[in-house]
Write a protein that holds these residues in place. Sequence first.
Motif, short mmCIF file in Angstrom:
data_model
loop_
_atom_site.label_atom_id
_atom_site.label_comp_id
_atom_site.label_asym_id
_atom_site.label_seq_id
_atom_site.Cartn_x
_atom_site.Cartn_y
_atom_site.Cartn_z
N GLU A 103 -10.87 -16.67 -3.46
CA GLU A 103 -10.05 -15.45 -3.31
C GLU A 103 -10.98 -14.23 -3.38
O GLU A 103 -11.72 -14.06 -4.35
CB GLU A 103 -8.98 -15.40 -4.41
CG GLU A 103 -8.28 -14.07 -4.57
CD GLU A 103 -7.66 -13.53 -3.29
OE1 GLU A 103 -6.90 -14.25 -2.63
OE2 GLU A 103 -7.95 -12.34 -2.95
N THR A 133 1.37 -10.85 -0.91
CA THR A 133 2.35 -11.35 -1.88
C THR A 133 2.73 -10.28 -2.90
O THR A 133 3.90 -10.17 -3.30
CB THR A 133 1.78 -12.61 -2.58
OG1 THR A 133 1.50 -13.60 -1.58
CG2 THR A 133 2.76 -13.18 -3.58
N GLY A 192 12.29 -10.90 -1.71
CA GLY A 192 13.54 -11.45 -1.18
C GLY A 192 13.45 -12.95 -0.88
O GLY A 192 12.43 -13.44 -0.41
C1 LIG Z 1 6.40 -4.56 2.28
C2 LIG Z 1 6.56 -6.04 2.38
C3 LIG Z 1 7.76 -6.63 2.01
C4 LIG Z 1 7.90 -8.01 2.07
N1 LIG Z 1 9.07 -8.57 1.62
C5 LIG Z 1 9.20 -9.92 1.61
C6 LIG Z 1 10.37 -10.50 1.07
O1 LIG Z 1 11.29 -9.81 0.62
N2 LIG Z 1 10.45 -11.86 1.05
C7 LIG Z 1 9.45 -12.66 1.55
O2 LIG Z 1 9.58 -13.88 1.53
N3 LIG Z 1 8.34 -12.12 2.08
C8 LIG Z 1 8.18 -10.77 2.11
N4 LIG Z 1 7.06 -10.22 2.63
C9 LIG Z 1 6.07 -11.10 3.26
C10 LIG Z 1 5.22 -11.81 2.21
O3 LIG Z 1 4.63 -10.86 1.38
C11 LIG Z 1 4.14 -12.65 2.88
O4 LIG Z 1 4.66 -13.39 3.96
C12 LIG Z 1 3.52 -13.64 1.90
O5 LIG Z 1 3.24 -13.01 0.67
C13 LIG Z 1 2.27 -14.22 2.50
O6 LIG Z 1 1.58 -14.94 1.50
P1 LIG Z 1 0.13 -15.46 1.80
O7 LIG Z 1 -0.30 -16.22 0.62
O8 LIG Z 1 0.13 -16.12 3.14
O9 LIG Z 1 -0.73 -14.10 2.01
P2 LIG Z 1 -1.39 -13.13 0.91
O10 LIG Z 1 -0.53 -12.91 -0.26
O11 LIG Z 1 -1.88 -11.93 1.65
O12 LIG Z 1 -2.62 -13.98 0.40
C14 LIG Z 1 -3.78 -14.11 1.19
C15 LIG Z 1 -4.97 -13.96 0.26
O13 LIG Z 1 -6.15 -14.20 1.00
C16 LIG Z 1 -7.16 -13.36 0.50
N5 LIG Z 1 -8.23 -13.25 1.49
C17 LIG Z 1 -8.20 -12.61 2.68
N6 LIG Z 1 -9.38 -12.72 3.29
C18 LIG Z 1 -10.18 -13.47 2.47
C19 LIG Z 1 -11.53 -13.91 2.54
N7 LIG Z 1 -12.35 -13.62 3.59
N8 LIG Z 1 -12.02 -14.65 1.50
C20 LIG Z 1 -11.24 -14.95 0.43
N9 LIG Z 1 -9.97 -14.53 0.31
C21 LIG Z 1 -9.44 -13.80 1.32
C22 LIG Z 1 -6.43 -12.06 0.22
O14 LIG Z 1 -7.14 -11.24 -0.72
C23 LIG Z 1 -5.09 -12.54 -0.30
O15 LIG Z 1 -5.04 -12.61 -1.71
C24 LIG Z 1 6.85 -8.84 2.56
C25 LIG Z 1 5.65 -8.25 2.95
C26 LIG Z 1 5.48 -6.87 2.85
C27 LIG Z 1 4.17 -6.28 3.24
#
Ligand SMILES: Cc1cc2nc3c(=O)[nH]c(=O)nc-3n(C[C@H](O)[C@H](O)[C@H](O)COP(=O)(O)OP(=O)(O)OC[C@H]3O[C@@H](n4cnc5c(N)ncnc54)[C@H](O)[C@@H]3O)c2cc1C
Length: 388
Positions: A41, A50, A56
Amino acid sequence: MSGSIPLRATAEAVIVGAGIMGCAIAHALAERGLTDLVVLEREAIGRGATADAAGGIRQQFSTETNVRLATHSVRVWETFRERFGAEIAFRQQGYLFLLTDPSEEPVFRRNLALQQGLGVPARWVSPDEIADINPFVEISDVIGGTFCPEDGWADTSSATMGYAQAARRLGVAIEEETPVTGIRVDDGRVRNVETPRGAIATPLVIICAGPQTRQVGAFAGVDLPIDPYRRMSFVTEPFARLPPTLPMTIEFATGLYVHPESAGFLFGMANRAEPPGFDKTVDEDWMLTTVEALVARAPAFEEATVRSGWAGFYEITPDDNPLLGHVGEPEGLAVAAGFSGHGFMQGPAIGACMAELLCDGAAKTVDITPFRPSRFTEGALTQEHNVI
Ligand SMILES: Cc1cc2nc3c(=O)[nH]c(=O)nc-3n(C[C@H](O)[C@H](O)[C@H](O)COP(=O)(O)OP(=O)(O)OC[C@H]3O[C@@H](n4cnc5c(N)ncnc54)[C@H](O)[C@@H]3O)c2cc1C
């Protein structure tokens, strides 16, 4: 925190990104015995998209795959405290969709039939029923809507930490402040992952990098069609004029949403005209536009005060559905990303499905083949209609 302690030199698998997806998948893999696993990370656990989510959790989707992913996840969210020992404050106060465009009614009724057929207790609601469920919304232009009392919202940070801690207890290493800066590919196979703290040799890399997924895929020479779109959320000061028991209420035509949060309310609306990009500043003009839309829909908010706002990134794909599974070439590269605004809620099901796919060759909790990464080159897109 991981500081300058050297990384282990090899791992059976490496996950890039410790958001809800990286942590849920790590835990699910470890539960199946794959514990020689490192999550890298670049910042801290759960601080990417996240952390910016509205939390939601709903089951009202338009495709069978998304409804099944949602229903499986809701069952896990409901029992998260017992399973993981973490309190995620899941408030099942319902999701209320308001429709103002008559052309949406047949689409929503069709989607309702699909949801109900899969066991989701969602139902059509007339304007009068909407006024009973949420007496504070202006319904003069509302033709009807849908309501599912099992939907709600939860705390994204506690949920992600719950998965991360459970994965660590099973032996998974989660290395914070460790960005992946390269992925070495030789002879069509992934060989290692590079970081400023050294490289880890591994036969399997799972990209869970949220909005940054395209950049991480490029390290391995792969183009993953996921673009970042800024979305803003705002919270009010404590606001006792409206009850904290109201449901998540969504004006579907604009994407305006509002739900109780702490002693106030959380709200937001997508600026669909904005191009993709990584600008994370709060656009004051868009905040005013959002407040105006909120007051027009629920005039009581005229008396509320906005306490703060933040911006984050939706990770949007051409059909608003994620990329799940092996990318094909190079071998040993998989992805779980591109959740297009509904990723947090699907974390539990995606964890289970990805672990099954990677360990057994196919997911059985939910058939996720419609979301295989190759669908874009095959021309087999599967559009999700209910994107907020
Ligand atoms: C304003 C807003 C409201 C939302 N509301 C909702 C909701 O109500 N309900 C819902 O289900 N979803 C919602 N979402 C969508 C939801 O936030 C995402 O779909 C979900 O959190 C994605 O999770 P993830 O683990 O794929 O991505 P992330 O949480 O972005 O995790 C990816 C991780 O990868 C890391 N990373 C990136 N590049 C690298 C690298 N080169 N090396 C190491 N680490 C790296 C980042 O630092 C990050 O921690 C919302 C999003 C936003 C922006």
